[in-house]
Design an enzyme around this catalytic site. Structure first.
Site, short mmCIF file in Angstrom:
data_model
loop_
_atom_site.label_atom_id
_atom_site.label_comp_id
_atom_site.label_asym_id
_atom_site.label_seq_id
_atom_site.Cartn_x
_atom_site.Cartn_y
_atom_site.Cartn_z
N LYS A 132 1.44 -1.01 7.00
CA LYS A 132 2.59 -0.57 7.98
C LYS A 132 3.46 0.64 8.77
O LYS A 132 4.09 0.79 9.38
CB LYS A 132 3.19 -1.72 7.30
N ARG A 148 11.65 -4.56 -1.96
CA ARG A 148 10.63 -4.90 -2.61
C ARG A 148 10.79 -5.15 -4.49
O ARG A 148 9.83 -5.96 -4.56
CB ARG A 148 9.98 -3.05 -3.17
N ARG A 201 -7.10 7.45 2.42
CA ARG A 201 -5.86 8.52 2.72
C ARG A 201 -5.76 9.84 2.90
O ARG A 201 -5.96 10.29 1.20
CB ARG A 201 -4.89 7.11 2.62
N ARG A 224 -2.64 11.70 -1.89
CA ARG A 224 -1.09 11.89 -2.79
C ARG A 224 -1.93 11.33 -4.22
O ARG A 224 -2.12 10.84 -4.20
CB ARG A 224 -0.53 10.29 -2.20
N ARG A 276 -0.96 -0.57 -8.10
CA ARG A 276 0.06 -0.29 -7.83
C ARG A 276 -0.02 -1.95 -6.60
O ARG A 276 1.45 -2.46 -6.33
CB ARG A 276 0.02 0.77 -6.59
P1 AMP Z 1 5.37 4.15 -1.31
O1 AMP Z 1 5.32 5.44 -0.09
O2 AMP Z 1 6.21 3.40 -0.37
O3 AMP Z 1 4.10 3.68 -1.29
O4 AMP Z 1 5.87 4.02 -2.11
C1 AMP Z 1 5.53 5.18 -3.13
C2 AMP Z 1 6.19 5.07 -4.71
O5 AMP Z 1 7.64 5.04 -4.47
C3 AMP Z 1 6.41 3.38 -4.73
O6 AMP Z 1 4.83 2.71 -5.75
C4 AMP Z 1 7.07 3.27 -5.82
O7 AMP Z 1 7.03 3.75 -6.74
C5 AMP Z 1 9.29 4.45 -5.21
N1 AMP Z 1 8.95 3.04 -3.91
C6 AMP Z 1 9.36 2.78 -2.74
N2 AMP Z 1 9.94 2.43 -2.28
C7 AMP Z 1 10.21 1.68 -3.20
C8 AMP Z 1 11.66 0.53 -3.52
N3 AMP Z 1 11.29 -0.05 -2.10
N4 AMP Z 1 11.90 0.55 -4.66
C9 AMP Z 1 11.09 0.91 -6.09
N5 AMP Z 1 10.22 1.85 -6.36
C10 AMP Z 1 9.60 2.23 -4.69
#
Ligand code: AMP
Length: 216
Positions: free
Chosen positions: A13, A88, A127, A160, A171
């Site tokens: 996404k 989320r 990735r 990452r 996750r």
């Molecule tokens: P992402 O890059 O969207 O996969 O986010 C990486 C990490 O950031 C996630 O595994 C969460 O620990 C944190 N994170 C990102 N967006 C959120 C959100 N909306 N609510 C809570 N934690 C978030």
């Protein structure tokens, strides 16, 4: 127009979000990016968020909601926002509803990107990101022409810390448990659309752009 891109980690996404935000001239608000920047800068929020992120758990709602509310004060969001990785949880969706209502804005569409877990795990484990300019690669599906370096800026490609296999399954579990209710929230609001996201990137982009045009 304000859009939300929902979907499990690895569904692609973020890649689609960059294309659509550029096409529809929307501010790209990705909470994962905002949080990683805070961790890198060593701010109070970053220090608080880090342990949650490294273990694949969600950062507490109040922290993320505050960051998004602050971001929505910025002028570039007035022409429309593409929310990527937010909300989320149902509580985050309610907070966003309230924030947008205060600002006289509303959600136009919610695209829920869906793919089987096996596809997600393969996409996530391959990735890589440029440590310098953040350009995204995949060792199998989108390798850098410069090998282990970024083909644009020469920076080193890194994985990452939360893309390591031991964190990926956590996750995905967190996503199924905490985020499933977010789709229902927007289904009730009549703005929800499911997107099949296990095909080639270009075909998914075409599908998404056609849907965005119908919303405009
Ligand atoms: P992402 O890059 O969207 O996969 O986010 C990486 C990490 O950031 C996630 O595994 C969460 O620990 C944190 N994170 C990102 N967006 C959120 C959100 N909306 N609510 C809570 N934690 C978030």
């Amino acid at each position: 127009m304000n859009l939300i891109f929902l979907g499990p980690p690895g569904v692609g996404k973020g890649t689609q979000a960059l294309q659509v935000a550029a096409y529809a001239k929307l501010a790209h608000v990705a909470t994962g990016d905002i949080l990683r920047a805070a961790v890198k800068a060593g701010t109070k929020t970053g220090l608080e968020a880090r342990s949650y992120m490294d273990s694949g758990r969600l950062v507490p709602d109040e922290v993320v909601n505050r960051l998004v509310r602050e971001r929505l004060e910025e002028k570039d969001t007035q022409g429309g926002v593409l929310f990527d990785g937010y909300p989320r949880t149902p509580a985050q969706a309610q907070s966003l509803d309230a924030a947008l209502r205060e600002l006289g804005r509303k959600i136009s569409g919610v695209f829920d990107f869906q793919a089987p877990d096996a596809v997600l795990v393969e996409r996530i484990s391959g990735r890589r990101t440029c440590g310098k300019c953040q350009k995204a690669y995949h060792v199998k599906f989108a390798p850098s022409k410069a090998g282990e370096s970024c083909e644009t800026c020469g920076g080193a490609l890194v994985q990452r810390s939360d893309d390591k296999p031991e964190t990926v399954q956590k996750r995905l579990d967190v996503y199924r448990k905490d985020t499933a209710g977010v789709g229902d929230h927007y289904r009730k609001a009549g703005v929800y659309q499911a997107i099949a996201a296990d095909g080639p990137i270009g075909a998914i982009t075409e599908d998404v752009l056609a849907r965005v045009k119908r919303l405009a």
